[in-house]
Design an enzyme around this catalytic site. Structure first.
Site, mmCIF file in Angstrom:
data_model
loop_
_atom_site.group_PDB
_atom_site.id
_atom_site.type_symbol
_atom_site.label_atom_id
_atom_site.label_comp_id
_atom_site.label_asym_id
_atom_site.label_seq_id
_atom_site.Cartn_x
_atom_site.Cartn_y
_atom_site.Cartn_z
ATOM 1 N N HIS B 268 0.833 -1.197 0.000
ATOM 2 C CA HIS B 268 0.000 0.000 0.000
ATOM 3 C C HIS B 268 0.874 1.257 0.000
ATOM 4 C CE1 HIS B 268 -3.759 2.223 1.103
ATOM 5 N NE2 HIS B 268 -2.887 3.050 1.655
ATOM 6 N N GLU B 269 1.803 1.302 0.939
ATOM 7 C CA GLU B 269 2.656 2.492 1.036
ATOM 8 C C GLU B 269 3.606 2.578 -0.154
ATOM 9 O OE1 GLU B 269 1.601 4.558 3.034
ATOM 10 O OE2 GLU B 269 0.414 3.230 4.316
#
Lengths: 504, 504
Positions: B268-269
């Site tokens: 996600h990051e």
């Protein structure tokens, strides 16, 4: 009086906000050394350059000069050694220095140092002093110009020394260093001639890094470093950085085969850190919340590294735990052998690897050469010869190459002139202050053996840390020890320690 | 024209220096979350507050308003979607927003949010909404005032939404979210009713943290995250922070018993990070070097986390290496079971733990409640009841306590109103953009299976990243996909994925 107090308060408030801004740059610099990814370096330089310009503008604002002028003859400035007088004295010193330097000269020094460092890297690689010489020549020319701009009473070099060791003068420092060298040389010779020599291979490891990290932190904590307001990280070169009043960062380096380069670095930087943590945090940003000088700072790092950390009593407390952490290497090594090994004396070419005894000879060589360079007697082309002659004279060894000699470290190429003496002053201050602490506190060995480092730390807090920069280094030393700085305490310490170990 | 260009250049230069100063605060904020020792927090807050004031002063300088006014009717601003027009448009939007907010109101919001967060922590601990209610009431009152000060056309809530999702309006976002919910609810019901359910215990570990770290970094690198200009660290809550044009920091959290919370956080990051690394670094600090909106940003994180990272093909490439790293836990688990487990759908009380299908229902609930709160229909005392009713309606579950319900996260107490919709918009944008990527690039599974993530990344670079904030989110999506945002692509994606896994 009400007016003067008001002016004083405004000056302090302005100065503290300047320090707040400057501390932001410290966070960025610390992060650059510890975690920053490589491609970020270019923008980081822009961030730091913006902050430097903003900080410089605040620090040299004409308003500051007006406040200082208005306070010059006020009651707050008159009573010598009062807190307000000390604040005004140090702020004036700092303001004068900064405003006397023309910005073109500062820019020229920045540029020459940047080019100088690049040239130094190349020249060192190729062992070609000729390549480095024109850069060094230019740097020295600019530093002489800087000294002239700042001003001095006795000699140009004093103007440079004053940046790192406020109020110190060559005429006072020089004789103490010379007296030290005169006594040190025969001691080093006697040590070399002793049939009893340590086995330094004991310290070659391997000491697995993942076990070094917690042990080093345990030691730092045991001597009093407060991890709620600090931490230890890894960097190429160990340092201590203050990011805020309760934010002190130590770094060390970890290599499997390096014991001293790791653990004594931790102790050294912890010594700096203890001083920073002991300064009054409510005065952060004011001279009374700041260290006295690089020399006094170094006295704290060296005291914890050497007087404490290389003492037999320290290892009576820490050696068993160390053996438990590294049994593969140390379980069969008696404490005596280990303790002798961490105190090995051996003349070397490079200061950063020097032992406690020969270290100061390296500094004396630099101090003498710097004075000659700044006072124009010595031409750059004659520098390598002069360097080698001094190494032969003081340490009995001649560097085989200029890369290992005159080009061994970055200081000169970075424009750091006047910095070296603070290393030797640190050792001298450490010994004289520690001698007094022992007089006041009784046998420190009894304390260390029990893991009691708080007694010494409390003494340092009460006698040194709490005052910030209220006194100059020489005043502080004389106040605490009752006599001016001399080489006696350091020589006593070295003769006792090595006399016993080497059975002289 | 020459004059306008000159004005434009001055405006850009000023804005870039403001961004340079703002980036300094980002370094400090990142460091606060990652390494700062606890006692340093107080001074860090002072450092950040000084930087915020300086940055705000630069960003709202009257000179900026004059430059923008001078450019308003210039040829540089006229041609819509030209680069200069986009820069002027976004700078004006930002300047207007900042200058319209009275500093007393901003200070009041800061104060109320600070007190609100403290009250929230206590109230949540005691499960006492009554303790939190007056604070939340005050925050909402101030946010309504903020919306009035900023101004709006249709409804107050738009003024708040615009801060996070520029140019988005409730009247457009609302119907898309409502349509999505209408289709999602029966899908979630069908999934729950399926006799085929995954075994999520497979993901309970233990996954030793020292092995998680390098594997997570390997995955981030494989999808294209550039570690020469970035890194991954551990924090309590994962985030992505930009510290400079080539300095992108990801964080994740490591717990031995958490697979998804670790690895899908990394992905996600990394998705956020790929976007930031793909923005034109030579335009850093200008709108054309910035992300479009939080929603578009979230589309990138969600695409790499879900469309890519939860696909079967992704794990056909990564599952063997994962098994090798954690053989004790995974060696006997077939890929099918593992892949099913990372795609478990299960209605839950809390958004941050929600799966890909139910996630958007959490957001819809927040969006509806926020609109009602800001448009005055809903009284604070009625909020817990309204919250529970909506959870029952959309997810079929009722929080047993207000602590697990209306007080479950920090956003509202921190004054973040208008932020939630960007989470759902991110999923909608992700699906519609990804659908187009698949049309343009052919079968992505073939690529992922071979470890080829560069094909997709290049497409994102060419279609999204390179433009910075040249287009609004809705314009960008329509330009790239040929149609306005709808819930179709996301529903197709979810129905395909879960239809297959749950055999619906």
């Amino acid at each position: 009086m009400a007016d003067a107090q008001d002016t004083y308060d405004q000056l302090c408030s302005h100065t503290r906000e300047t320090a707040l801004l400057a501390s932001v740059a410290s966070v960025l610099e610390w992060e650059e050394q510890t975690y920053m990814p490589p491609a970020a370096g270019e923008y980081r330089a822009e961030q730091l350059s913006l902050l430097a310009a903003m900080t410089h503008e605040r620090a040299t604002a004409p308003q500051v000069g007006e406040w200082l002028a208005a306070l010059a003859d006020s009651p707050l400035a008159i009573e010598a050694d009062s807190e307000t007088a000390a604040v005004i004295r140090e702020m004036r010193r700092s303001y004068n220095r900064k405003t006397k330097l023309p910005s073109e000269l500062m820019a020229a020094i920045t540029r020459a140092s940047s080019l100088g460092q690049q040239a130094w890297v190349e020249a060192r690689k190729e062992d070609s002093f000729a390549k480095f010489a024109p850069h060094l020549d230019e740097i020295m020319r600019l530093k002489r110009e800087e000294a002239e701009a700042v001003g001095y009473v006795h000699c140009r070099y004093d103007a440079l020394l004053d940046e790192y060791e406020p109020h110190a003068r060559s005429a006072e420092v020089g004789p103490v260093l010379a007296a030290l060298a005169k006594q040190l040389m025969p001691l080093v010779e006697k040590i070399a001639a002793s049939p009893h020599q340590p086995d330094s291979k004991l310290l070659a490891g391997p000491f697995p890094v993942d076990r070094q990290v917690p042990f080093g932190e345990k030691v730092a904590q045991a001597v009093g470093f407060d991890f709620t307001g600090g931490r230890v990280d890894a960097t190429a070169h160990p340092f201590c950085a203050t990011l805020g009043p309760r934010d002190i960062r130590l770094t060390t380096r970890y290599h499997e085969s390096e014991f001293s380069g790791w653990l004594f670095s931790v102790l050294h930087e912890a010594g700096h850190g203890l001083y920073e943590q002991g300064l009054p945090s409510d005065k952060y940003g004011l001279p009374t919340g700041e260290a006295v000088s690089l020399g006094i700072h170094e006295s704290q790092s060296r005291m914890w590294e050497n007087q404490v950390g290389r003492s037999r009593a320290f290892w009576e407390y820490f050696y068993s735990p160390l053996q438990e952490v590294f049994p593969e290497v140390l379980q069969d090594t008696p404490l005596e052998d280990f303790h002798f090994a961490v105190n090995e004396v051996k003349p070397s070419l490079i200061r950063v690897e020097a032992d406690e005894a020969t270290y100061n000879l390296h500094i004396l060589i630099r101090f003498e050469l710097e004075q000659q360079l700044i006072d124009d007697d010595l031409a750059i082309d004659d520098l390598p010869g002069a360097w080698n002659a001094k190494y032969e004279k003081y340490l009995g060894i001649t560097p085989p190459t200029d890369a290992m000699g005159v080009m061994q470290d970055v200081h000169w190429s970075a424009g750091l002139i006047g910095y070296f003496p603070t290393y030797a002053l640190g050792n001298l201050y450490a010994a004289q202050l520690y001698e007094q602490a022992v007089r006041d506190l009784g046998d420190p060995d009894d304390q260390f053996r029990r893991g009691d480092f708080a007694t010494l730390l409390d003494w340092l807090q009460a006698n040194i840390y709490q005052y910030g920069h209220r006194y100059s280094a020489s005043t502080l030393v004389e106040r605490v020890t009752g006599r001016p700085l001399s080489s006696d305490a350091l020589m006593d310490h070295l003769e006792n320690r090595f006399g016993e170990l080497y059975r002289l």
